[in-house]
Write an enzyme that holds these catalytic residues in place. Sequence first.
Site, mmCIF file in Angstrom:
data_model
loop_
_atom_site.group_PDB
_atom_site.id
_atom_site.type_symbol
_atom_site.label_atom_id
_atom_site.label_comp_id
_atom_site.label_asym_id
_atom_site.label_seq_id
_atom_site.Cartn_x
_atom_site.Cartn_y
_atom_site.Cartn_z
ATOM 1 N N ASP A 1 0.855 -1.197 0.000
ATOM 2 C CA ASP A 1 0.000 0.000 0.000
ATOM 3 C C ASP A 1 0.893 1.251 0.000
ATOM 4 O O ASP A 1 1.817 1.358 0.821
ATOM 5 C CB ASP A 1 -0.867 -0.043 1.269
ATOM 6 C CG ASP A 1 -1.975 0.986 1.274
ATOM 7 O OD1 ASP A 1 -2.443 1.373 0.183
ATOM 8 O OD2 ASP A 1 -2.397 1.393 2.382
ATOM 9 N N SER B 1 -8.781 2.586 8.636
ATOM 10 C CA SER B 1 -9.225 3.259 9.872
ATOM 11 C C SER B 1 -10.355 2.517 10.589
ATOM 12 O O SER B 1 -10.352 2.425 11.823
ATOM 13 C CB SER B 1 -9.670 4.693 9.555
ATOM 14 O OG SER B 1 -8.573 5.430 9.068
HETATM 15 P P1 13P Z 1 -8.958 4.853 5.549
HETATM 16 O O1 13P Z 1 -8.068 5.708 6.400
HETATM 17 O O2 13P Z 1 -10.183 5.585 5.140
HETATM 18 O O3 13P Z 1 -9.242 3.545 6.162
HETATM 19 O O4 13P Z 1 -8.141 4.563 4.175
HETATM 20 C C1 13P Z 1 -7.212 3.520 4.122
HETATM 21 C C2 13P Z 1 -6.413 3.558 2.860
HETATM 22 O O5 13P Z 1 -6.699 4.242 1.901
HETATM 23 C C3 13P Z 1 -5.230 2.682 2.811
HETATM 24 O O6 13P Z 1 -4.495 2.874 1.640
HETATM 25 O O1 G3H Z 2 -3.435 4.906 3.669
HETATM 26 C C1 G3H Z 2 -2.739 4.584 4.638
HETATM 27 C C2 G3H Z 2 -3.080 3.462 5.513
HETATM 28 O O2 G3H Z 2 -4.095 3.805 6.407
HETATM 29 C C3 G3H Z 2 -1.861 2.940 6.210
HETATM 30 O O3 G3H Z 2 -1.525 3.696 7.313
HETATM 31 O O4 G3H Z 2 0.889 4.073 6.878
HETATM 32 O O5 G3H Z 2 -0.068 4.385 9.187
HETATM 33 O O6 G3H Z 2 0.194 2.096 8.204
HETATM 34 P P1 G3H Z 2 -0.037 3.565 7.937
HETATM 35 ZN ZN ZN Z 3 -4.549 4.907 0.913
#
Ligand code: 13P
Ligand code: G3H
Ligand code: ZN
Length: 311
Positions: free
Chosen positions: A82, A259
């Site tokens: 991610d 989240s």
């Molecule tokens: P949220 O913070 O809305 O859960 O988004 C997560 C996200 O986009 C991870 O890449």
């Molecule tokens: O978009 C981001 C995700 O919520 C991941 O969050 O980088 O704190 O693990 P993090």
């Molecule tokens: Zn994201």
Amino acid sequence: MGLVNTKEMLKKAYNEGYAVGAFNVNNMEIIQGITEACEEMKSPVILQVSAGARKYAKHKYLVRLVEAAVEETNIPIALHLDHGDSFELCKSCIDGGFTSVMIDGSSLSYDENVEVTKKVVDYAHKYNVTVEGELGKLAGIEDDVNVSEKDSSYTDPSQVEDFVNKTGVDSLAIAIGTSHGAYKFKPGHKVELRFDILKEIQKKLPQFPIVLHGASSVLPNLVEKINKFGGSLEDAIGVPEDLLKKSSKMAVCKINVDSDLRLAMTASIREHLSLHPKHFDPRQYLTDARSAIKEVVRHKIENVLGSFNKI
Ligand code: 13P
Ligand code: G3H
Ligand code: ZN
């Protein structure tokens, strides 16, 4: 069914009008909660790892835990990076067993974004790894980087065809009004998504899978529970589920949720420790936390994604 890339998963989702959930994972209980829910619902799933998660739990631990989940279940699972912010990070995940990566060049100039994204795609495709790119900039907090509302920008539909053709990406994350974190909008703000932009993009990129980041709804029952047991998240506001559900029936094939999982875990641990002040065995409150994760994932599959019975 094994560890797979996202190609067929997202193609099927596009054709059948649903979205695959992409859930952020940081430890064993989160991975178990998500995959147990998906196994019961017969839903494909994307388990995604941020740079922060990789730093927290270590690459090898997360890969081995995901491999264990693959062995324990009979659903397609993709292991995805991610918000990869460099070629080197993407390469390290590809070399280390991930089946999908995101290269997030959204903070770069258009030309730089094209350049780094193409470099990742050229490398990833040699190993049958799929690549998600991003155009447009979401507001909110990710990995300690806070993008203010004024620095965020919607995706420009006139760029998407050129971007996909030049880079060869397999999916594209776009900005249409969602936002990262639990404080997405100001209280009283009417939350809307730019479906007009999504429709324009869908017209320019027929049959192409679109990704929505920042798609937690900040479920009110979880916020209430956290507040009831000593927390203070009064101003937390998310994206209404009916808007996300609508997008899943359009070109949006991957919906990112982190989240809401964090809130579920924290709410259940706060509740557990408050109701059982003498407990100190982590297995007691983490059992509840794992069940809370499972419940949220089931809820998402039923109310937002529509991915049940899609394996
Ligand atoms: P949220 O913070 O809305 O859960 O988004 C997560 C996200 O986009 C991870 O890449
Ligand atoms: O978009 C981001 C995700 O919520 C991941 O969050 O980088 O704190 O693990 P993090
Ligand atoms: Zn994201």
